[in-house]
Design a protein around this motif. Structure first.
Motif, PDB file in Angstrom:
ATOM      1  N   ASP A 132       0.909  -1.245   0.013  1.00  0.00           N
ATOM      2  CA  ASP A 132      -0.262   0.020   0.087  1.00  0.00           C
ATOM      3  C   ASP A 132       0.821   1.183  -0.083  1.00  0.00           C
ATOM      4  O   ASP A 132       1.823   1.567   0.815  1.00  0.00           O
ATOM      5  CB  ASP A 132      -0.719   0.014   1.243  1.00  0.00           C
ATOM      6  CG  ASP A 132      -1.540   1.286   1.458  1.00  0.00           C
ATOM      7  OD1 ASP A 132      -1.403   2.130   2.136  1.00  0.00           O
ATOM      8  OD2 ASP A 132      -2.502   1.578   0.579  1.00  0.00           O
ATOM      9  N   GLY A 133       0.685   2.221  -1.004  1.00  0.00           N
ATOM     10  CA  GLY A 133       1.433   3.460  -0.973  1.00  0.00           C
ATOM     11  C   GLY A 133       2.694   3.061  -1.954  1.00  0.00           C
ATOM     12  O   GLY A 133       3.902   3.651  -1.801  1.00  0.00           O
ATOM     13  N   SER A 134       2.585   2.214  -3.065  1.00  0.00           N
ATOM     14  CA  SER A 134       3.637   1.962  -3.863  1.00  0.00           C
ATOM     15  C   SER A 134       4.309   3.142  -4.417  1.00  0.00           C
ATOM     16  O   SER A 134       5.508   2.987  -4.944  1.00  0.00           O
ATOM     17  CB  SER A 134       3.189   0.753  -4.878  1.00  0.00           C
ATOM     18  OG  SER A 134       2.170   1.038  -5.243  1.00  0.00           O
ATOM     19  N   SER A 135       3.662   4.079  -4.680  1.00  0.00           N
ATOM     20  CA  SER A 135       4.211   5.316  -5.057  1.00  0.00           C
ATOM     21  C   SER A 135       5.368   5.888  -4.340  1.00  0.00           C
ATOM     22  O   SER A 135       6.298   6.682  -4.588  1.00  0.00           O
ATOM     23  CB  SER A 135       3.332   6.445  -5.292  1.00  0.00           C
ATOM     24  OG  SER A 135       2.623   6.717  -4.331  1.00  0.00           O
ATOM     25  N   ASN A 224      -5.816  14.350   0.386  1.00  0.00           N
ATOM     26  CA  ASN A 224      -4.991  14.793  -0.813  1.00  0.00           C
ATOM     27  C   ASN A 224      -5.557  16.029  -1.346  1.00  0.00           C
ATOM     28  O   ASN A 224      -6.583  15.965  -2.164  1.00  0.00           O
ATOM     29  CB  ASN A 224      -4.772  13.884  -2.107  1.00  0.00           C
ATOM     30  CG  ASN A 224      -4.047  14.464  -3.063  1.00  0.00           C
ATOM     31  OD1 ASN A 224      -3.718  15.495  -3.220  1.00  0.00           O
ATOM     32  ND2 ASN A 224      -3.554  13.434  -3.953  1.00  0.00           N
ATOM     33  N   TYR A 252      -0.161  14.144   5.352  1.00  0.00           N
ATOM     34  CA  TYR A 252      -0.697  13.064   4.323  1.00  0.00           C
ATOM     35  C   TYR A 252       0.615  12.576   3.618  1.00  0.00           C
ATOM     36  O   TYR A 252       1.307  13.123   3.112  1.00  0.00           O
ATOM     37  CB  TYR A 252      -1.463  13.793   3.147  1.00  0.00           C
ATOM     38  CG  TYR A 252      -1.950  13.007   2.088  1.00  0.00           C
ATOM     39  CD1 TYR A 252      -1.681  12.667   0.852  1.00  0.00           C
ATOM     40  CD2 TYR A 252      -3.164  12.359   2.467  1.00  0.00           C
ATOM     41  CE1 TYR A 252      -2.217  12.007  -0.203  1.00  0.00           C
ATOM     42  CE2 TYR A 252      -3.852  11.476   1.519  1.00  0.00           C
ATOM     43  CZ  TYR A 252      -3.278  11.247   0.399  1.00  0.00           C
ATOM     44  OH  TYR A 252      -3.936  10.643  -0.713  1.00  0.00           O
ATOM     45  N   LEU A 256      -1.815   5.004   2.775  1.00  0.00           N
ATOM     46  CA  LEU A 256      -3.038   4.986   3.751  1.00  0.00           C
ATOM     47  C   LEU A 256      -2.682   4.485   4.837  1.00  0.00           C
ATOM     48  O   LEU A 256      -3.035   4.783   6.171  1.00  0.00           O
ATOM     49  CB  LEU A 256      -4.319   4.174   3.066  1.00  0.00           C
ATOM     50  CG  LEU A 256      -5.372   3.977   3.923  1.00  0.00           C
ATOM     51  CD1 LEU A 256      -6.254   5.177   4.439  1.00  0.00           C
ATOM     52  CD2 LEU A 256      -6.397   2.846   3.231  1.00  0.00           C
ATOM     53  N   TYR A 272     -10.604   9.930   1.979  1.00  0.00           N
ATOM     54  CA  TYR A 272     -10.254   9.849   0.334  1.00  0.00           C
ATOM     55  C   TYR A 272     -11.491   9.952  -0.138  1.00  0.00           C
ATOM     56  O   TYR A 272     -12.234   8.807  -0.525  1.00  0.00           O
ATOM     57  CB  TYR A 272      -9.531   8.418  -0.065  1.00  0.00           C
ATOM     58  CG  TYR A 272      -8.805   8.781  -1.266  1.00  0.00           C
ATOM     59  CD1 TYR A 272      -7.320   9.308  -1.447  1.00  0.00           C
ATOM     60  CD2 TYR A 272      -9.589   9.055  -2.475  1.00  0.00           C
ATOM     61  CE1 TYR A 272      -6.841   9.469  -2.828  1.00  0.00           C
ATOM     62  CE2 TYR A 272      -8.882   9.134  -4.052  1.00  0.00           C
ATOM     63  CZ  TYR A 272      -7.472   9.250  -3.807  1.00  0.00           C
ATOM     64  OH  TYR A 272      -6.922   9.714  -4.969  1.00  0.00           O
ATOM     65  N   LYS A 282     -11.222   6.071  -4.945  1.00  0.00           N
ATOM     66  CA  LYS A 282      -9.872   5.354  -5.321  1.00  0.00           C
ATOM     67  C   LYS A 282      -9.730   4.162  -4.779  1.00  0.00           C
ATOM     68  O   LYS A 282      -9.111   3.103  -5.381  1.00  0.00           O
ATOM     69  CB  LYS A 282      -8.609   6.286  -5.332  1.00  0.00           C
ATOM     70  CG  LYS A 282      -7.380   5.451  -5.671  1.00  0.00           C
ATOM     71  CD  LYS A 282      -6.113   6.125  -5.583  1.00  0.00           C
ATOM     72  CE  LYS A 282      -4.946   5.424  -5.763  1.00  0.00           C
ATOM     73  NZ  LYS A 282      -3.845   6.207  -5.825  1.00  0.00           N
ATOM     74  N   GLU A 288      -8.434  -2.791   1.098  1.00  0.00           N
ATOM     75  CA  GLU A 288      -8.097  -1.459   1.780  1.00  0.00           C
ATOM     76  C   GLU A 288      -8.965  -0.914   2.725  1.00  0.00           C
ATOM     77  O   GLU A 288      -8.707  -0.850   4.081  1.00  0.00           O
ATOM     78  CB  GLU A 288      -7.616  -0.483   0.863  1.00  0.00           C
ATOM     79  CG  GLU A 288      -6.523  -0.478  -0.220  1.00  0.00           C
ATOM     80  CD  GLU A 288      -6.220   0.542  -1.150  1.00  0.00           C
ATOM     81  OE1 GLU A 288      -5.238   1.133  -1.190  1.00  0.00           O
ATOM     82  OE2 GLU A 288      -7.183   0.662  -2.058  1.00  0.00           O
TER      83      GLU A 288
HETATM   84  P1  AFP Z   1      -0.649   3.151  -4.425  1.00  0.00           P
HETATM   85  O1  AFP Z   1      -0.647   1.958  -3.845  1.00  0.00           O
HETATM   86  O2  AFP Z   1      -1.193   3.078  -5.902  1.00  0.00           O
HETATM   87  O3  AFP Z   1       0.513   4.365  -4.356  1.00  0.00           O
HETATM   88  O4  AFP Z   1      -1.787   4.261  -4.021  1.00  0.00           O
HETATM   89  C1  AFP Z   1      -2.045   4.358  -2.819  1.00  0.00           C
HETATM   90  C2  AFP Z   1      -3.280   4.687  -2.280  1.00  0.00           C
HETATM   91  O5  AFP Z   1      -4.073   3.500  -2.389  1.00  0.00           O
HETATM   92  C3  AFP Z   1      -3.375   4.809  -0.545  1.00  0.00           C
HETATM   93  O6  AFP Z   1      -2.423   3.997   0.296  1.00  0.00           O
HETATM   94  C4  AFP Z   1      -3.492   6.192  -0.782  1.00  0.00           C
HETATM   95  O7  AFP Z   1      -3.865   7.036   0.611  1.00  0.00           O
HETATM   96  C5  AFP Z   1      -3.789   6.758  -1.996  1.00  0.00           C
HETATM   97  O8  AFP Z   1      -3.979   5.704  -2.705  1.00  0.00           O
HETATM   98  C6  AFP Z   1      -3.009   7.815  -2.408  1.00  0.00           C
HETATM   99  O9  AFP Z   1      -3.773   8.389  -3.737  1.00  0.00           O
HETATM  100  P2  AFP Z   1      -3.332   9.779  -4.056  1.00  0.00           P
HETATM  101  O10 AFP Z   1      -1.815   9.698  -4.761  1.00  0.00           O
HETATM  102  O11 AFP Z   1      -4.357   9.966  -5.178  1.00  0.00           O
HETATM  103  O12 AFP Z   1      -3.347  10.830  -3.090  1.00  0.00           O
END
Ligand code: AFP
Length: 350
Positions: A132-135, A224, A252, A256, A272, A282, A288
């Motif tokens: 979770d939060g792979s970005s 966000n 933030y 999550l 969210y 999303k 989640e």
């Molecule tokens: P990813 O796993 O694709 O990074 O998404 C993370 C998530 O599901 C959750 O952990 C965050 O709160 C949310 O999406 C972040 O989304 P935004 O980048 O649109 O703020």
């Protein structure tokens, strides 16, 4: 010769050091029945997955090809990170030869994965978001894994896993692993929320907080705000309110799990919401929002879509999404009050 008080301290320290996750599950269930054995073993396998992923994350920057994108897309239409694939495989691998989990359903897989040697004996299904939060992965900011456990109903012979399309009230257990400065595992089997911290010297998750209570109110709001103009007016009203009132601060992290973890201990609310383009939001209900809603309610907090409790939401499909408002019960109620006020005005205007 150890003095009496020293032996007590010594015994307490040893007892504390030995309160591992699998032991804590037995303590919670106060039973060594077959079901208790299974749930304890299941949680130990989840802990093993957490250790393997934590090890990979901690060394990823030194390893060739551990970071970055695979070049492929997942069922959500998102670009897949190599760490997503690794972590997804780890959860499958730790349950092989277990007789525990017959089916694994993940945010990263269109259909559930079946472990033939565990079926039909293994009556449990694992629902999970491997990363979770792979970005955040490639820039070394905290990420997590989210999991939930439910009992399989029926034989699922057609492989559609339609028995998973049920409300989160049916969950047996839920939790997450936070890969941060330390690696922590937070879980509940419906008897409160408890936190464990990975002691690298022991390679064990050791109990660090028991029966965690989320404060009824907290200073933190987590959203966000880059999506501000895509949100419904009611959510914008709430954000304007916290901007205009003392005592609120924004946090933030993009993950999550990390934002929820902060609110679990310090209070506040994470949002969210849906957007004009994506009214359902999303975040994924099964992987989640429902697992974290289970924890929130067990810790005295709340989780809402804005119009119903997340745990009452029934998914139409495996990868269904929901808006999420989760955290301290007073703060979730405050956000809902803005939503109710706008719909009351809309009805009054007609
Ligand atoms: P990813 O796993 O694709 O990074 O998404 C993370 C998530 O599901 C959750 O952990 C965050 O709160 C949310 O999406 C972040 O989304 P935004 O980048 O649109 O703020």
């Amino acid at each position: 010769m150890v003095e009496a008080h020293e032996s007590l301290d010594y015994e307490y320290a040893l007892d504390h050091d030995c309160t591992t996750l699998s032991r804590h599950v037995f303590q919670q269930l106060q039973s060594f029945s077959a079901d208790a054995q299974d749930l304890s073993a299941l949680m130990s396998r989840i802990a093993l997955a957490g250790k393997l992923i934590a090890r990979r994350l901690s060394r990823a920057g030194l390893m060739e090809g551990a970071l970055g994108f695979t070049g492929g897309e997942n069922v959500q239409g998102e670009s897949v990170k190599k760490m997503d694939v690794y972590a997804n495989e780890v959860f499958i691998s730790v349950f092989k030869q277990s007789g525990l989990v017959c089916r694994l359903a993940s945010e990263e897989m269109e259909k559930p994965y079946y472990i033939p040697e565990n079926c039909p004996l293994g009556r449990y299904t694992l629902l999970y978001d491997p990363i979770d939060g792979s970005s955040n992965v490639d820039i070394n900011i905290n990420v997590g894994s989210i999991f939930a456990v439910c009992q399989q109903e029926g034989e699922d012979l057609d492989g559609t896993a339609s028995d998973l399309l049920q409300s989160g009230r049916k969950l047996l257990a839920a939790g997450y692993i936070l890969y941060g400065p330390s690696t922590m595992l937070i879980y509940s089997i419906g008897k409160g929320v408890h936190a464990f911290t990975l002691d690298p010297s022991l390679g064990e998750f050791i109990l660090s907080s028991e029966n965690i209570r989320m404060p009824d109110h907290g200073p933190i709001y987590s959203a966000n705000e880059g999506n501000f103009w895509q949100w419904d007016e009611s959510i914008r009203d709430y954000i304007r309110y916290v901007h205009r009132h003392e005592g609120y601060t924004a946090r933030y992290s993009g993950a999550l799990v990390g934002d929820f973890h902060r609110i679990l201990f310090q209070g506040g609310v994470f949002l969210y919401p849906g957007t004009v383009k994506k009214p359902e939001g999303k975040l994924r209900l099964l992987y989640e929002t429902a697992p974290l809603a289970f924890l929130a309610e067990q810790a005295g907090g709340r989780a809402s879509t804005g119009t119903q409790d997340i745990l009452d939401a029934v998914p139409e499909k495996l990868h269904a999404r929901t808006p999420l408002i989760i955290g301290s019960k007073e703060d979730v109620a405050l956000v809902e009050s803005f939503i109710h006020e706008r719909s009351r005005q809309a009805i009054a205007a007609h």
